[in-house]
Design a protein around this motif. Structure first.
Motif, PDB file in Angstrom:
ATOM      1  N   THR A 176      13.018  39.028 -47.102  1.00  0.00           N
ATOM      2  CA  THR A 176      12.445  37.767 -46.613  1.00  0.00           C
ATOM      3  C   THR A 176      11.843  37.868 -45.225  1.00  0.00           C
ATOM      4  OG1 THR A 176      14.589  37.082 -45.720  1.00  0.00           O
ATOM      5  CG2 THR A 176      14.064  36.423 -47.989  1.00  0.00           C
ATOM      6  N   VAL A 179      12.925  34.259 -41.650  1.00  0.00           N
ATOM      7  CA  VAL A 179      12.384  32.961 -42.061  1.00  0.00           C
ATOM      8  C   VAL A 179      13.509  31.947 -42.082  1.00  0.00           C
ATOM      9  CG1 VAL A 179      10.529  34.002 -43.415  1.00  0.00           C
ATOM     10  CG2 VAL A 179      12.703  33.470 -44.527  1.00  0.00           C
ATOM     11  N   ASP A 183      12.519  28.241 -46.266  1.00  0.00           N
ATOM     12  CA  ASP A 183      11.603  29.231 -46.838  1.00  0.00           C
ATOM     13  C   ASP A 183      12.276  30.038 -47.940  1.00  0.00           C
ATOM     14  OD1 ASP A 183       9.221  28.837 -45.161  1.00  0.00           O
ATOM     15  OD2 ASP A 183      10.495  29.550 -43.533  1.00  0.00           O
ATOM     16  N   GLU A 186      12.367  27.945 -50.988  1.00  0.00           N
ATOM     17  CA  GLU A 186      11.042  27.894 -51.611  1.00  0.00           C
ATOM     18  C   GLU A 186      10.733  29.194 -52.351  1.00  0.00           C
ATOM     19  OE1 GLU A 186       7.319  26.323 -52.712  1.00  0.00           O
ATOM     20  OE2 GLU A 186       9.191  25.419 -52.030  1.00  0.00           O
ATOM     21  N   THR A 265       2.445  37.742 -45.456  1.00  0.00           N
ATOM     22  CA  THR A 265       3.366  36.611 -45.421  1.00  0.00           C
ATOM     23  C   THR A 265       2.711  35.429 -46.131  1.00  0.00           C
ATOM     24  OG1 THR A 265       4.172  37.406 -43.289  1.00  0.00           O
ATOM     25  CG2 THR A 265       4.755  35.165 -43.909  1.00  0.00           C
ATOM     26  N   ILE A 267       1.852  32.427 -46.224  1.00  0.00           N
ATOM     27  CA  ILE A 267       1.556  31.161 -45.548  1.00  0.00           C
ATOM     28  C   ILE A 267       0.123  30.779 -45.896  1.00  0.00           C
ATOM     29  CG2 ILE A 267       1.310  30.021 -43.315  1.00  0.00           C
ATOM     30  CD1 ILE A 267       3.401  31.952 -42.204  1.00  0.00           C
ATOM     31  N   PRO A 428       9.978  24.370 -45.848  1.00  0.00           N
ATOM     32  CA  PRO A 428       9.325  25.672 -45.973  1.00  0.00           C
ATOM     33  C   PRO A 428       7.978  25.695 -45.273  1.00  0.00           C
ATOM     34  CG  PRO A 428       8.967  24.416 -47.978  1.00  0.00           C
ATOM     35  CD  PRO A 428       9.857  23.570 -47.087  1.00  0.00           C
ATOM     36  N   ILE A 430       6.265  28.752 -46.098  1.00  0.00           N
ATOM     37  CA  ILE A 430       5.633  29.623 -47.092  1.00  0.00           C
ATOM     38  C   ILE A 430       5.390  28.861 -48.393  1.00  0.00           C
ATOM     39  CG2 ILE A 430       6.801  31.619 -46.087  1.00  0.00           C
ATOM     40  CD1 ILE A 430       8.530  31.692 -48.664  1.00  0.00           C
ATOM     41  N   GLY A 434       4.880  24.781 -48.816  1.00  0.00           N
ATOM     42  CA  GLY A 434       4.876  25.020 -47.380  1.00  0.00           C
ATOM     43  C   GLY A 434       3.520  24.722 -46.763  1.00  0.00           C
TER      44      GLY A 434
END
Length: 463
Positions: A176, A179, A183, A186, A265, A267, A428, A430, A434
């Motif tokens: 991970t 985070v 996150d 999620e 990542t 995002i 979250p 991500i 997110g």
């Protein structure tokens, strides 16, 4: 327009963006069940880290200290490790893993941690023959690097020392990175929707701990020693953060032949799309309609905001490299302009990250400059905000709040630590949900600022 990578010109640090390496290793190791890290250093190396974890997560964590004093600097601190390990084993009957995390003082005096572990292993075998307690070294000299490199070192040490080749598990490793529990929740949701049996390294979802009738006041991670051992037998590994777990993913690939995909990542929409495609590639699982619906909802929500409210707003972002770059990529998706990116340690690698070239390419199309400052601090952020005078939004953790207050710039808290707003770590950053949360939160920060400054707040009447 160009993307310029710079290093801060001053030697000293004023109001650092990050804390030290041992803090990162401590955050990694508290994610393991039946594990208490022993920080080999002064009392503050454990006490102040526990404090900042408690500020951020509003929970208590067991982190032990060898509590070095002046005599150890002269004669060595190995006896303090021995005493600490013996005390922990005697006091905690369910304890199975003790990572021994070094600090600046113990690295400087050159304590032989590995030799002490060998000596203690003989003691534990003789005194506790019915128990299996594993000791592993985690070297985190805090006079270089930061919590980012410390987290990476912690994860790598866990996997290097515990991973064992055995029967294939059919699971997918997800490393991970540093985070939030939201996150992790999620990530587990997305994996569940795809029907993927995952090995979460490290599972901090349980940091969102309930208060139970037994009044248990300490919080523990949910990744077991067996999970870490089985990481060598997975179908593949995806590290969500390049600089916080990427080296562990490479180790599993090089040592055990477990295919590794490092980043990006997830995002924003594009990065989450890439993550789902990588999961599909390694597991053969299809992307379900339910996640396509989540994607569509996020795009619809962001489209409502982007051109009308976000376009041409200039953003300063600071924090750990994977988060900063991921947020910058998200900004470009919604027409925000990430003109200033600050990375807060002496690791030059992120300043040469290939993702920055893609940011430059996309900023060229929009015709604005991007500054990337590595080894930066919050004083550097404030100085550059003063010099520019055109920053519309700040994205970063709570340590920069006074800059936002003093310069009357709206700020969205994201990263670690966030202690001046309630419950942010539950949400979250991500994934598609997110991305939707980020968009809504940024919009609401800008709306509040418009109202406070009486700046075209009448627009909100039709919102």
């Amino acid at each position: 327009m160009p993307l310029a990578v710079k290093k801060k010109e001053r030697t000293g640090v004023i109001n650092p963006i990050f804390t030290c390496q041992p803090a990162g290793a401590e955050y990694a190791t508290i994610g393991v069940k039946d594990c208490i890290p022993l920080v080999h250093g002064g009392q503050g190396c454990s006490m102040f880290v526990r404090l900042i974890f408690a500020q951020h997560l509003k929970e208590n964590f067991d982190i032990a200290s060898s509590s070095l004093h002046e005599t150890s600097a002269v004669f060595g601190g190995m006896p303090r490790i021995e005493e600490g390990v013996k005390t922990l084993v005697q006091r905690y009957p369910d304890l199975r893993l003790i990572p021994i995390i070094t600090t600046c003082s113990t690295e400087t005096i050159g304590d032989d941690v590995e030799g002490t572990i060998n000596k203690l292993n003989k003691y534990l075998k003789a005194e506790f023959p019915d128990r299996k307690v594993t000791l592993i070294p985690v070297h985190t000299p805090s006079y270089r690097g930061s919590q980012v490199t410390g987290y990476d070192a912690g994860v790598q040490s866990l996997i290097t020392n515990l991973a064992k080749k055995g029967k294939p598990t059919g699971k997918l490793n997800i490393i991970t990175g540093w985070v939030n529990p939201g996150d992790v929740t999620e990530a587990k949701h997305i994996l569940s929707e795809m029907g993927v049996d995952a090995n979460i390294l490290l599972d901090t979802e349980t940091f969102n701990a309930p208060t139970m009738p037994d009044k248990n006041s300490f919080t523990f991670g949910n990744t077991t020693i067996e999970d870490i051992a089985d990481s060598a037998n997975a179908v593949g590994t995806i590290a969500l953060c390049k600089y916080e777990g990427g080296n562990a993913a490479k180790f599993l690939q090089d040592e055990f032949g477990v295919p590794a995909i490092i980043g990006p990542t997830p995002i924003g929409i594009k990065n989450t799309d890439t993550w789902l495609q990588n999961i599909k590639k390694l597991t053969g699982k299809a992307i379900p309609e339910s996640l396509m619906v989540e994607r569509g909802k996020a795009i619809d929500s962001l489209a409502d905001l982007a051109h009308m409210y976000f376009a041409n707003k200039k953003v300063a972002i600071y924090g750990d490299p994977d988060l900063v770059i991921g947020l910058a990529e998200f900004c470009l998706e919604v027409e925000l302009e990430p003109v200033m990116l600050l990375l807060g340690d002496d690791n030059k690698a992120p300043s040469q990250d290939p993702r920055l070239a893609e940011l430059e390419k996309r900023s060229n199309q929009a015709e604005y400059d991007i500054e990337v400052i590595w080894n930066a601090d919050l004083w550097e952020l404030e100085r550059r905000i003063k010099d520019r005078g055109d920053i519309d939004l700040i994205l970063g953790h709570s340590k920069g709040r006074y800059i936002a207050i003093d310069h009357k710039i709206p700020m969205v808290r994201v990263g670690f630590p966030t202690f001046d707003r309630a419950g942010l770590w539950k949400n979250p950053v991500i994934g598609y949900r997110g991305a939707e949360w980020l968009g809504d939160t940024i919009a609401n920060a800008l709306f509040s600022d418009m109202e406070f400054k009486l700046d075209r707040e009448w627009i909100l009447n039709v919102w």
